[in-house]
Motif scaffolding. Structure first.
Motif, PDB file in Angstrom:
ATOM      1  N   ARG A 125     -55.245  16.137  54.328  1.00  0.00           N
ATOM      2  CA  ARG A 125     -54.601  15.932  55.624  1.00  0.00           C
ATOM      3  C   ARG A 125     -53.126  15.581  55.456  1.00  0.00           C
ATOM      4  O   ARG A 125     -52.277  16.040  56.224  1.00  0.00           O
ATOM      5  CB  ARG A 125     -55.314  14.829  56.404  1.00  0.00           C
ATOM      6  N   THR A 126     -52.821  14.776  54.443  1.00  0.00           N
ATOM      7  CA  THR A 126     -51.437  14.403  54.179  1.00  0.00           C
ATOM      8  C   THR A 126     -50.627  15.625  53.763  1.00  0.00           C
ATOM      9  O   THR A 126     -49.497  15.818  54.228  1.00  0.00           O
ATOM     10  CB  THR A 126     -51.371  13.325  53.077  1.00  0.00           C
ATOM     11  N   VAL A 127     -51.191  16.469  52.893  1.00  0.00           N
ATOM     12  CA  VAL A 127     -50.507  17.690  52.465  1.00  0.00           C
ATOM     13  C   VAL A 127     -50.242  18.582  53.673  1.00  0.00           C
ATOM     14  O   VAL A 127     -49.130  19.110  53.841  1.00  0.00           O
ATOM     15  CB  VAL A 127     -51.330  18.443  51.386  1.00  0.00           C
ATOM     16  N   GLN A 128     -51.229  18.722  54.533  1.00  0.00           N
ATOM     17  CA  GLN A 128     -51.057  19.548  55.730  1.00  0.00           C
ATOM     18  C   GLN A 128     -49.953  18.977  56.629  1.00  0.00           C
ATOM     19  O   GLN A 128     -49.101  19.712  57.130  1.00  0.00           O
ATOM     20  CB  GLN A 128     -52.376  19.625  56.509  1.00  0.00           C
ATOM     21  N   GLN A 129     -49.957  17.675  56.823  1.00  0.00           N
ATOM     22  CA  GLN A 129     -48.944  17.036  57.670  1.00  0.00           C
ATOM     23  C   GLN A 129     -47.545  17.196  57.092  1.00  0.00           C
ATOM     24  O   GLN A 129     -46.604  17.530  57.806  1.00  0.00           O
ATOM     25  CB  GLN A 129     -49.296  15.551  57.854  1.00  0.00           C
ATOM     26  N   LEU A 130     -47.402  17.002  55.783  1.00  0.00           N
ATOM     27  CA  LEU A 130     -46.094  17.166  55.140  1.00  0.00           C
ATOM     28  C   LEU A 130     -45.616  18.614  55.222  1.00  0.00           C
ATOM     29  O   LEU A 130     -44.432  18.876  55.431  1.00  0.00           O
ATOM     30  CB  LEU A 130     -46.153  16.711  53.677  1.00  0.00           C
ATOM     31  N   SER A 131     -46.537  19.530  55.066  1.00  0.00           N
ATOM     32  CA  SER A 131     -46.190  20.952  55.087  1.00  0.00           C
ATOM     33  C   SER A 131     -45.848  21.429  56.496  1.00  0.00           C
ATOM     34  O   SER A 131     -44.794  22.020  56.716  1.00  0.00           O
ATOM     35  CB  SER A 131     -47.341  21.776  54.516  1.00  0.00           C
ATOM     36  N   GLN A 132     -46.726  21.161  57.442  1.00  0.00           N
ATOM     37  CA  GLN A 132     -46.545  21.700  58.785  1.00  0.00           C
ATOM     38  C   GLN A 132     -45.576  20.883  59.628  1.00  0.00           C
ATOM     39  O   GLN A 132     -44.707  21.444  60.286  1.00  0.00           O
ATOM     40  CB  GLN A 132     -47.891  21.811  59.488  1.00  0.00           C
ATOM     41  N   ASP A 133     -45.709  19.560  59.631  1.00  0.00           N
ATOM     42  CA  ASP A 133     -44.887  18.732  60.505  1.00  0.00           C
ATOM     43  C   ASP A 133     -43.511  18.425  59.912  1.00  0.00           C
ATOM     44  O   ASP A 133     -42.528  18.365  60.644  1.00  0.00           O
ATOM     45  CB  ASP A 133     -45.600  17.415  60.824  1.00  0.00           C
ATOM     46  N   GLU A 134     -43.451  18.233  58.612  1.00  0.00           N
ATOM     47  CA  GLU A 134     -42.194  17.851  57.972  1.00  0.00           C
ATOM     48  C   GLU A 134     -41.453  19.045  57.367  1.00  0.00           C
ATOM     49  O   GLU A 134     -40.292  18.915  56.976  1.00  0.00           O
ATOM     50  CB  GLU A 134     -42.447  16.798  56.882  1.00  0.00           C
ATOM     51  N   GLY A 135     -42.138  20.166  57.205  1.00  0.00           N
ATOM     52  CA  GLY A 135     -41.498  21.362  56.665  1.00  0.00           C
ATOM     53  C   GLY A 135     -41.222  21.310  55.172  1.00  0.00           C
ATOM     54  O   GLY A 135     -40.349  22.017  54.669  1.00  0.00           O
ATOM     55  N   ILE A 136     -41.970  20.497  54.452  1.00  0.00           N
ATOM     56  CA  ILE A 136     -41.773  20.377  53.005  1.00  0.00           C
ATOM     57  C   ILE A 136     -42.590  21.458  52.315  1.00  0.00           C
ATOM     58  O   ILE A 136     -43.752  21.690  52.658  1.00  0.00           O
ATOM     59  CB  ILE A 136     -42.193  18.969  52.519  1.00  0.00           C
ATOM     60  N   ASN A 137     -41.970  22.120  51.321  1.00  0.00           N
ATOM     61  CA  ASN A 137     -42.711  23.169  50.617  1.00  0.00           C
ATOM     62  C   ASN A 137     -43.721  22.558  49.654  1.00  0.00           C
ATOM     63  O   ASN A 137     -43.699  21.356  49.378  1.00  0.00           O
ATOM     64  CB  ASN A 137     -41.758  24.139  49.900  1.00  0.00           C
ATOM     65  N   LEU A 138     -44.636  23.377  49.150  1.00  0.00           N
ATOM     66  CA  LEU A 138     -45.741  22.869  48.339  1.00  0.00           C
ATOM     67  C   LEU A 138     -45.270  22.242  47.031  1.00  0.00           C
ATOM     68  O   LEU A 138     -45.856  21.260  46.562  1.00  0.00           O
ATOM     69  CB  LEU A 138     -46.762  23.975  48.088  1.00  0.00           C
ATOM     70  N   ALA A 139     -44.197  22.797  46.447  1.00  0.00           N
ATOM     71  CA  ALA A 139     -43.655  22.196  45.218  1.00  0.00           C
ATOM     72  C   ALA A 139     -43.128  20.789  45.516  1.00  0.00           C
ATOM     73  O   ALA A 139     -43.326  19.857  44.719  1.00  0.00           O
ATOM     74  CB  ALA A 139     -42.550  23.071  44.638  1.00  0.00           C
ATOM     75  N   GLY A 140     -42.473  20.623  46.645  1.00  0.00           N
ATOM     76  CA  GLY A 140     -41.976  19.305  47.043  1.00  0.00           C
ATOM     77  C   GLY A 140     -43.112  18.335  47.304  1.00  0.00           C
ATOM     78  O   GLY A 140     -43.045  17.159  46.928  1.00  0.00           O
ATOM     79  N   ILE A 141     -44.163  18.830  47.948  1.00  0.00           N
ATOM     80  CA  ILE A 141     -45.328  17.990  48.224  1.00  0.00           C
ATOM     81  C   ILE A 141     -45.988  17.552  46.926  1.00  0.00           C
ATOM     82  O   ILE A 141     -46.370  16.386  46.765  1.00  0.00           O
ATOM     83  CB  ILE A 141     -46.329  18.732  49.130  1.00  0.00           C
ATOM     84  N   LYS A 142     -46.070  18.477  45.971  1.00  0.00           N
ATOM     85  CA  LYS A 142     -46.664  18.130  44.672  1.00  0.00           C
ATOM     86  C   LYS A 142     -45.854  17.026  44.007  1.00  0.00           C
ATOM     87  O   LYS A 142     -46.412  16.072  43.460  1.00  0.00           O
ATOM     88  CB  LYS A 142     -46.738  19.365  43.772  1.00  0.00           C
ATOM     89  N   ARG A 143     -44.548  17.121  44.089  1.00  0.00           N
ATOM     90  CA  ARG A 143     -43.670  16.102  43.480  1.00  0.00           C
ATOM     91  C   ARG A 143     -43.841  14.762  44.196  1.00  0.00           C
ATOM     92  O   ARG A 143     -43.885  13.709  43.554  1.00  0.00           O
ATOM     93  CB  ARG A 143     -42.217  16.561  43.522  1.00  0.00           C
ATOM     94  N   ILE A 144     -43.945  14.801  45.512  1.00  0.00           N
ATOM     95  CA  ILE A 144     -44.156  13.572  46.281  1.00  0.00           C
ATOM     96  C   ILE A 144     -45.466  12.907  45.861  1.00  0.00           C
ATOM     97  O   ILE A 144     -45.519  11.690  45.635  1.00  0.00           O
ATOM     98  CB  ILE A 144     -44.156  13.871  47.799  1.00  0.00           C
ATOM     99  N   ILE A 145     -46.520  13.687  45.740  1.00  0.00           N
ATOM    100  CA  ILE A 145     -47.826  13.155  45.334  1.00  0.00           C
ATOM    101  C   ILE A 145     -47.740  12.549  43.932  1.00  0.00           C
ATOM    102  O   ILE A 145     -48.261  11.463  43.673  1.00  0.00           O
ATOM    103  CB  ILE A 145     -48.915  14.248  45.414  1.00  0.00           C
ATOM    104  N   GLU A 146     -47.077  13.259  43.018  1.00  0.00           N
ATOM    105  CA  GLU A 146     -46.918  12.741  41.653  1.00  0.00           C
ATOM    106  C   GLU A 146     -46.173  11.415  41.656  1.00  0.00           C
ATOM    107  O   GLU A 146     -46.561  10.467  40.959  1.00  0.00           O
ATOM    108  CB  GLU A 146     -46.172  13.753  40.786  1.00  0.00           C
ATOM    109  N   LEU A 147     -45.101  11.341  42.444  1.00  0.00           N
ATOM    110  CA  LEU A 147     -44.313  10.101  42.497  1.00  0.00           C
ATOM    111  C   LEU A 147     -45.106   8.962  43.138  1.00  0.00           C
ATOM    112  O   LEU A 147     -45.029   7.813  42.681  1.00  0.00           O
ATOM    113  CB  LEU A 147     -42.997  10.340  43.252  1.00  0.00           C
TER     114      LEU A 147
END
Length: 148
Positions: free
Chosen positions: A64-86
């Protein structure tokens, strides 16, 4: 674990119980999207012996968080992966700080106990020595005069 035995049948947020179709329904995503996220390393569910994916409640929340970051915030999947790692790194560091704080507190208590033992072992018949500073002042002693 914390030394207690855990009931193997007790479900937690990390218990892998949802098959991909249920996880997709709960997260509001298509099963192919979940497979893609798994391939990209965004959300990595546990696997059964037959290699089937099993998602936990925590995995569903992450989806759900990945979906929200992708759709609502416009962050690409590579950015989301980095956010999750951090975020995972921050959580691990916070856990380490907690462990080290507990270790420091334990060491402080042990040091205080050892210090108390040392003080308790002092001989009571000894008088502490105080160093007298040497000066070059001249002191003249004059006896008191007796009244005549």
């Amino acid at each position: 674990m914390d030394g207690r035995r855990r009931n193997p049948y007790q479900l937690t947020d990390e218990s892998p119980v949802y098959v991909i179709s249920i996880a997709a329904q709960l997260s509001g995503l298509h099963p192919q999207t979940l497979r893609q996220y798994d391939r990209l390393g965004l959300v990595s569910p546990d696997r059964t012996a037959g290699r089937g994916r099993r998602y936990s409640a925590r995995d569903i929340e992450l989806l759900r968080t990945v979906q929200q970051l992708s759709q609502d915030e416009g962050i690409n999947l590579a950015g989301i992966k980095r956010i999750i790692e951090l975020e995972n790194q921050v959580a691990a560091l916070q856990q380490r700080v907690t462990e080290l704080s507990a270790a420091v507190d334990g060491a402080a208590v042990a040091m205080q106990q050892r210090e108390a033992q040392v003080h308790a072992s002092y001989r009571r018949d000894l008088v502490p020595y105080q160093d007298v500073q040497q000066t070059s002042a001249l002191v003249v002693w004059r006896p008191k005069r007796q009244a005549d």
